[in-house]
Design an enzyme around this catalytic site. Structure first.
Site, PDB file in Angstrom:
ATOM      1  N   GLY A  98      74.856  42.049  73.297  1.00  0.00           N
ATOM      2  CA  GLY A  98      73.476  41.657  73.703  1.00  0.00           C
ATOM      3  C   GLY A  98      73.374  41.455  75.161  1.00  0.00           C
ATOM      4  O   GLY A  98      74.504  41.636  75.810  1.00  0.00           O
ATOM      5  N   GLY A 140      72.165  39.685  78.859  1.00  0.00           N
ATOM      6  CA  GLY A 140      71.962  38.480  79.647  1.00  0.00           C
ATOM      7  C   GLY A 140      73.250  37.610  79.867  1.00  0.00           C
ATOM      8  O   GLY A 140      74.198  38.292  79.699  1.00  0.00           O
ATOM      9  N   LEU A 176      78.441  40.542  74.670  1.00  0.00           N
ATOM     10  CA  LEU A 176      77.944  39.030  74.930  1.00  0.00           C
ATOM     11  C   LEU A 176      78.660  38.142  73.806  1.00  0.00           C
ATOM     12  O   LEU A 176      78.984  36.984  73.914  1.00  0.00           O
ATOM     13  CB  LEU A 176      76.236  39.189  74.704  1.00  0.00           C
ATOM     14  N   GLY A 233      77.933  42.319  82.870  1.00  0.00           N
ATOM     15  CA  GLY A 233      77.440  41.633  84.267  1.00  0.00           C
ATOM     16  C   GLY A 233      78.177  40.388  84.304  1.00  0.00           C
ATOM     17  O   GLY A 233      78.422  39.734  85.150  1.00  0.00           O
ATOM     18  N   PHE A 234      79.002  40.068  83.378  1.00  0.00           N
ATOM     19  CA  PHE A 234      79.586  38.767  83.392  1.00  0.00           C
ATOM     20  C   PHE A 234      81.098  38.807  82.892  1.00  0.00           C
ATOM     21  O   PHE A 234      81.463  39.891  82.113  1.00  0.00           O
ATOM     22  CB  PHE A 234      78.992  37.605  82.473  1.00  0.00           C
ATOM     23  N   ASP A 275      82.381  50.657  69.461  1.00  0.00           N
ATOM     24  CA  ASP A 275      81.917  51.696  68.826  1.00  0.00           C
ATOM     25  C   ASP A 275      81.674  52.891  69.338  1.00  0.00           C
ATOM     26  O   ASP A 275      81.169  54.025  68.502  1.00  0.00           O
ATOM     27  CB  ASP A 275      80.392  51.121  68.353  1.00  0.00           C
TER      28      ASP A 275
END
Lengths: 177, 817, 360
Positions: free
Chosen positions: C220, C222, C249, C292-293, C335
């Site tokens: 996901g 964010g 995520l 991004g993390f 995947d």
């Protein structure tokens, strides 16, 4: 007829999973001893030990056990005690350790029983558990594996052939009848 | 302390350059030898390539001149106590020889092992049926193939899998390609000669996948089994045209991710099952209708595809493979360019440009040769180019090729080519096909029609159509800054634009720079697509915002490279440029090289200080000269461009080398090699010559011998310019006469350098740059050598004429005495 | 093609040509170095709020393929590329990229010096950008760009509002959708799983009520630190009871659920070129990344978790496994859509885990 039950990838995956399960169930690997049953069980034990070493950075002792002399259906009991074949095992301190017996195929259970006899001869571990690459069923003794790579229901007349790359050149499990 | 004897490693070379093999094998050899020598390995290199650069290298390697036959190799193995054979440098030649050595049991007897690729793998690769078994084992689909010993079984098989079929003799004495048979009649006809060249009287027959997409994957694997993809490359032409004769794009242009990944996975699996240590090029046939693939070729050695992969991605394949062969794992090998993080060789290259390899031809010199393209390779060289779009890369490749082809293209614009002739080319691909395709688009053929007729993916016709559209805009809008800008953005050259505007190229250049303010910018070639700061020394031009090439500081020299290999100058030209670069560096220059031959020796990393991988055109040279402001410019050959540059006020030092060797019409018996420097003459040695060969030592009567020194020294007085000369001598009974004196011929330079133990290319460079050279006298080598030119007639399927002009040679080889 | 501008927070302006939608768009500008699979990248919901720069010079050549969607409604804010294949007649009767982006209201801009842009992004880190029509007042456009505040409620916006099934005959798997990548469903379908996709707000109880053999926490968009606490709590409960596989995520959430802290990367990492070390087998593999993390390696409690995978280039944590429960996670996309497919094996591992440990 020959049928491929596990290829190299599947074998690799099974050993990886068994390794994680060993970690999960044992809360730390410091007191574990792996004992591979000759011939192919030894290579499987070594591979599991390698994986544990990778993950935990800890050298797990690996013993080798030749149970040919211990099989109740093959040899007289008089011969078996004098064997020096398992001297590598004798060097291991099994007292109060968690022993994991490792074999390629679990079938009637007689091999495992013999292995347990052999281990008890040497020392008294805190616990013995069993890991096998393939469980093909048809037990003749009340023995159950704690860690199984793959359950393969078989007929009595079928044969399970485990090849390992160390001695057979490749990793593959074949079912023949 | 007693030292353990270090293992003796024999590197088998590929032999002389010919159609199908340029200098990529030698380029790989240089890098392997450098790494091995630096690691203190005990090296031997065997070849019969008379243009080999290896003896000129400063590395510790024993250079052995011998026939590349199993018998001479056995002798070498015994005499030199070889422990290890490295067969991955010498292309198929080395692999075949290893197979034969293995069969002869000599490897077992002498306890010799191979390095990089096992004898089992070599055996598998040399035997299609075994290879198919391996592929089936790893669940890779295989093309229906069989090996037959009789014509009848071949026909039976062909009928079962359906025509067309391809046949190839097994364990062939000569280098043979697959031959396509469309029907039973053709098959019967081709079987007989095929059986003849097979040493085992066997022929491989396989189902043809003609018309499928042809895709190349280059992977690297180390001893631990770590492996990565270097790149994928896609042939413009479908299967049916030899991939060496097809334009090739990297990255792949028309493959979906699913298709691409299935090929990547397959290539890695193949490298794994074959236990390759090093580079492996796997070629695939991809069914355009359903995306299914077959493996068509496995090359576990350095070849033209891996050379292209290294250039295209900026990934130093040969250096990394050298380290793998020396026992390092990919996890330990660093890419020296990466400026951040762990700079592992395990970074899979990502490209932010399109690279094109483009075949070049010599049919102007072989008019009788059949120019139709098929499974037999016919191109005599290649250029490559970079762009930031497929159009730009292709257009730059098109204008890379020599002026004769440009003329051919120009002629085609107003072509008298009849419709029937054009259609014939569309259906039967021929050399220079892309010019005809462009012409067809100009004449209004649709993308779909062309895709159907040629089996080339429609994608490429969209791209070509875009070029035709830009061409039309240029024709309709002379001196329009916006149209010019757009055209430059997609790769048009000033000369092409000038042709369409019907003006001189200088007028275009002037308008472009002064009015339209459109300037070339340079981008670095590196394998991380800008993700990491990366030190690269290789640049290409495009027309964008940022210019990454910083002007070289210090004393610098621009070297014009040799571009595509051509008959005549052939690999000797690359040899010469290589030595020129070295000498310039010895003289304190930083060398900036312009070159565009993907197989070039001079592209070896760590050679030139900076490389512009650009078409050798007047425009690009002027741009780069403007960019770099070199102190000097030196060229070898490239006469057309040099004269154009000189016309525009550029000062160039042209290496004084004859373009062709001694005239073939002259009766000549000897050649004296001399230097003439500031009135000081020096005789390096006398070479024997006849119609076909050059050789040492000479055969001459004592009477003739006594005359040499005086006759040669007398002739030297007539030489006015400093330089290295060949004095052609002829004997008239007992009298020695001078026939002619010419600067040393480029084709003879490598051979003469070797047998006279001199670096003539370096000397000539130094003379040109400094005005003189301090001659030290070296004794002539004592051994017997003989060399002859190699011609491409076999590949072209035409008979070699008597007194073949030397200017048509594609390579040179040492002959056994 | 009409002119368009790309402007960045730091004041830079790039001029290019329009393709796709002509809407004005705002987003974080991130670059992706994959060489194939632009469609899978564009439709991946991790790019919610983001504008994607492709380092591959040309995209669009193979059109839009019906089997390569990673979501039905892509939510990325824009596409930046050097060259978009101007294929006017669809190859293989496929939708062209240009047409597809128009339909999805996603703007694209081509003709950009993407190499220069990427080199800028790697030093500035992730910054905001906007794709706009040519305007006289660029200052105003910059003001708007600087003023815009991008939502941190991405998961809420992309997660399915209602549960939906993806039936099969095999293992019963619950997928918790944090911005699901369809590649995960394809992998489960290939293994004949009976799948129920639940919204991100699913509780442990609602999951248990479906009696699953295993649970997947999806990829996901964010910042994982913005995830509602209930997602973390759900993972903490589920992992004790049912085999669990968390991705992207989901992996970050799994790490948080087990006491790790998460750091923001200075520059986001999107591509498939980094070697990943599988610790247990000591083997190298490749897979697509989009992150991004990253999990702070110092924060991993080795008494609870094993680090199973590392990125060998930046040494970041790429996989975790719980010591006491059958639960594991990976940062990358196993995947393989797009990208290398050697990590799809992890789904087989998950299947075997469900076989041996499934059922409470």
């Amino acid at each position: 007829m020959e049928k491929e039950i596990m290829d190299a990838m599947a074998m690799k995956r099974a050993l990886t999973r068994i390794t994680y399960e060993i970690i999960e169930r044992n809360k730390g690997v410091e007191d574990i001893v792996l004992i591979g049953i000759k011939t192919r069980g030894v290579f499987i034990a070594r591979r599991i030990a390698e994986r544990l070493k990778q993950l935990e950075n800890f050298d797990i002792p690996v013993g080798e056990l030749d149970i040919a002399e211990y099989r109740d259906d093959q040899k007289s009991s008089a011969e078996k005690r004098s064997s020096e074949a398992n001297s590598s095992l004798a060097r291991l301190d099994l007292k109060d350790r968690k022993v994991i017996l490792i074999d390629d195929v679990l079938y009637t259970g007689r091999t495992i029983r013999a292995a347990m006899d052999a281990i008890m001869d040497i020392n008294r571990p805190a616990q013995i558990s069993l890991a096998v690459l393939v469980d093909r069923g048809h037990r003749e003794l009340p023995i159950r594996a704690d860690f199984v790579g793959k359950n393969i229901p078989t007929a009595q007349n079928e044969k399970i052939n485990v090849s390992v790359r160390e001695i057979d050149g490749e990793d593959v499990v074949l079912l023949t009848n | 302390m007693a030292r353990i004897r270090s293992k003796k490693i024999l590197i088998i070379g590929a032999g002389p350059t010919q159609v199908g093999r340029d200098t990529e094998s030698e380029a790989a050899a240089i890098q392997i030898i450098k790494n091995f020598a630096e690691a203190g390995r005990n090296l031997y290199y065997v070849t019969n390539d008379a243009n080999s650069i290896i003896p000129q290298l400063k590395y510790d390697v024993e250079f052995l001149v011998d026939d590349l036959t199993v018998n001479s190799l056995i002798q070498i193995l015994r005499e030199n106590d070889i422990d290890i054979i490295l067969p991955v440098v010498g292309n198929t030649v080395a692999l075949q020889l290893c197979e034969q050595l293995n069969e002869s049991e000599v490897l077992k007897e002498l306890n010799i092992r191979t390095m990089g690729v096992t004898t089992t793998t070599i055996h598998n690769i040399n035997n299609p049926e075994l290879m198919n078994k391996v592929l089936r084992h790893i669940k890779e689909p295989t093309i229906p193939t069989t090996v037959v010993e009789t014509a009848n079984s071949a026909i039976k098989f062909a009928k079962r899998v359906g025509f067309p079929v391809l046949i190839k003799p097994i364990a062939s004495l000569t280098k043979t390609n697959r031959i396509k048979c469309d029907n039973e009649h053709q098959l019967v006809e081709m079987l007989e000669p095929a059986f003849k060249v097979s040493t085992t009287n066997q022929i491989a027959v396989e189902k043809s996948v003609v018309g499928y997409k042809e895709v190349e994957m280059t992977v690297i694997r180390d001893a631990e089994g770590s492996k990565l993809l270097i790149n994928g490359a896609e042939n413009f032409n479908p299967i049916g045209v030899h991939s060496g004769d097809s334009i090739i794009f990297s990255p792949t242009q028309t493959l979906t991710d699913i298709e691409f990944q299935s090929l990547r996975t397959a290539a890695l699996k193949i490298a794994e099952v074959l236990k390759i240590k090093g580079v492996c090029h796997v070629q695939f046939a991809l069914d355009p209708t359903d995306g299914k693939h077959f493996v068509t070729r496995v090359n576990p050695f350095f070849d033209r595809t891996s050379a292209f992969a290294a250039r295209a991605t900026g990934y130093p394949i040969a250096n990394v493979v050298s380290k793998i062969l020396l026992g390092q794992s990919l996890r330990e090998i660093e890419l020296s360019g990466v400026q951040k993080h762990d700079s592992l060789a395990l970074i899979e290259p990502a490209m932010d440009h399109v690279a094109v390899r483009f075949p070049t031809w010599s049919f102007a010199s072989f008019k009788n040769a059949d120019q139709e393209l098929n499974t037999k390779m016919k191109s005599t060289g290649a250029v490559m180019s970079f762009g930031r779009s497929a159009e730009e890369a292709l257009q730059k490749a098109i204008r890379s090729v020599d002026s004769t082809t440009t003329a051919e293209q120009a002629a085609l614009d107003e072509s008298e080519l009849s419709e029937a002739q054009l259609i014939n080319v569309l259906i039967h691909a021929r050399a220079g096909e892309v010019y005809y395709l462009l012409e067809a688009l100009r004449r209004g053929y649709t993308v779909d029609e062309l895709a159907e007729m040629t089996h080339i993916d429609a994608f490429y016709f969209y791209k070509l159509r875009h070029l035709v559209k830009l061409e039309r805009q240029l024709r309709e809008h002379h001196f329009d800054a916006d149209v010019l800008k757009e055209a430059k953005y997609f790769g048009f050259g000033d000369t092409q634009i000038a042709h369409l505007w019907e003006v001189r190229s200088d007028q275009v250049r002037e308008f472009r720079i002064k009015q339209a303010k459109v300037f070339a910018t340079y981008k670095g070639v590196e394998p991380t697509a800008g993700e990491f700061p990366y030190l690269t020394n290789t640049y290409y031009s495009t027309f964008e915002d940022e210019d990454e090439a910083i002007r070289t500081v210090g004393k610098k020299i621009l070297v014009l490279g040799t571009a595509n290999s051509q008959v005549g100058t052939n690999s000797a030209a690359e040899y010469t440029t290589f030595q020129t670069i070295k000498r310039c560096q010895d003289l304190g220059y930083k060398v900036i090289l312009i070159n565009n031959n993907p197989n070039a020796l001079t592209f070896v990393p760590d050679l030139a200080d900076k490389v512009y991988l650009e078409p050798l055109t007047v425009e690009n040279c002027l741009n780069i000269i403007h960019q770099e402001k070199p102190d000097k410019i030196v060229a070898q050959g490239k006469w057309e461009i040099v004269s154009q540059l000189v016309l525009r006020g550029v000062e160039i030092d042209q290496l004084p080398l004859s373009r062709t060797t001694r005239s073939e019409n002259i009766d000549a018996d000897y050649m004296a090699v001399v230097s003439e420097i500031n009135g000081q003459a020096n005789l390096f040695g006398i070479i024997g010559i006849n119609d076909e060969n050059m050789f040492v030592p000479i055969e001459a009567s004592p009477k003739i011998k006594r005359q040499f020194k005086a006759v040669v020294m007398e002739e030297c007085k007539n030489l006015t310019a400093n330089g290295i000369y060949s004095i052609i001598l002829r004997k008239n009974d007992d009298l020695l006469e001078v026939s002619s004196s010419v600067p040393m011929a480029i084709q003879d330079l490598p051979f003469l350098s070797y047998v006279l133990n001199q670096d003539f290319a370096g000397m000539i460079t130094e003379i040109i740059l400094t005005g003189a050279f301090q001659i030290k006298n070296y004794p002539m080598m004592g051994a017997k050598y003989r060399y002859a030119h190699v011609y491409p007639y076999d590949q072209f399927g035409i008979k070699q004429p008597q007194n073949t002009p030397f200017s048509l040679a594609i390579g040179a080889k040492f002959l056994s005495n | 093609m009409a002119d368009r501008y790309l402007i960045l927070e730091d004041g830079s302006v790039f001029k290019g040509k329009a393709f796709g939608s002509r809407a004005t768009t705002f987003g974080e500008v991130v670059f992706n170095t994959v060489m194939t699979g632009y469609q899978q990248v564009i439709t991946n919901q991790i790019y919610h709020n983001q504008i994607i720069v492709f380092s591959q010079p040309t995209i669009g050549a193979v059109g839009i393929d019906r089997s390569s969607y990673e979501s039905v409604d892509p939510t990325c804010k824009g596409v930046i590329v050097r060259d978009v294949a101007a294929v006017s007649i669809n190859r293989r009767r496929r939708l062209s990229l240009d047409e597809y982006l128009k339909r999805q209201n996603i703007p694209g801009i081509s003709g950009i010096d993407t190499r220069a842009l990427i080199k800028k992004l790697r030093s500035t880190g992730t910054i905001k950008g906007s794709i706009i029509d040519p305007v006289n007042d660029l200052e105003h456009a910059f003001d708007q760009l600087r003023a815009i505040v991008l939502t941190n409620q991405q998961v809420n916006q992309v997660s399915t509002p209602k549960a939906f099934p993806n039936p099969g005959n095999g293992k019963n798997v619950v997928v918790v959708d944090l911005g699901l990548k369809y590649g995960i469903l394809r992998q489960l379908s290939q293994r004949d799983c009976n799948v129920t996709v639940l919204p991100y707000s699913a509780t442990a109880d609602s999951i248990f009520s479906l009696d699953p053999d295993g649970v997947i926490i999806s990829t996901g968009p964010g910042n994982p630190n913005d995830l509602p606490a209930q997602v973390i709590e759900m993972i903490q409960t589920v992992q004790r009871n049912i085999p669990l596989f968390a991705i992207g995520l989901g992996h970050e959430a799994f790490a948080i659920a087990n006491g790790c802290s998460i750091n923001e990367l200075s520059s986001e990492h999107h591509g498939s070129n980094h070697p990943i070390l599988s610790v247990i087998t000591d083997e190298i593999m490749y897979a697509s990344h989009g992150q991004g993390f990253t999990v702070d390696p110092e924060s991993v409690d080795r008494n609870d978790l094993i680090v199973t995978h590392y990125d060998l280039i930046d040494r970041s944590v790429q996989g975790l496994r719980h010591r006491d429960f059958p639960a594991f996670s990976v940062q990358f996309f196993p995947d393989s859509s797009p990208g290398p497919n050697e990590a799809t094996e992890l789904f087989d591992e998950f299947m075997e885990m469900m076989t041996t440990r499934g059922g409470r």
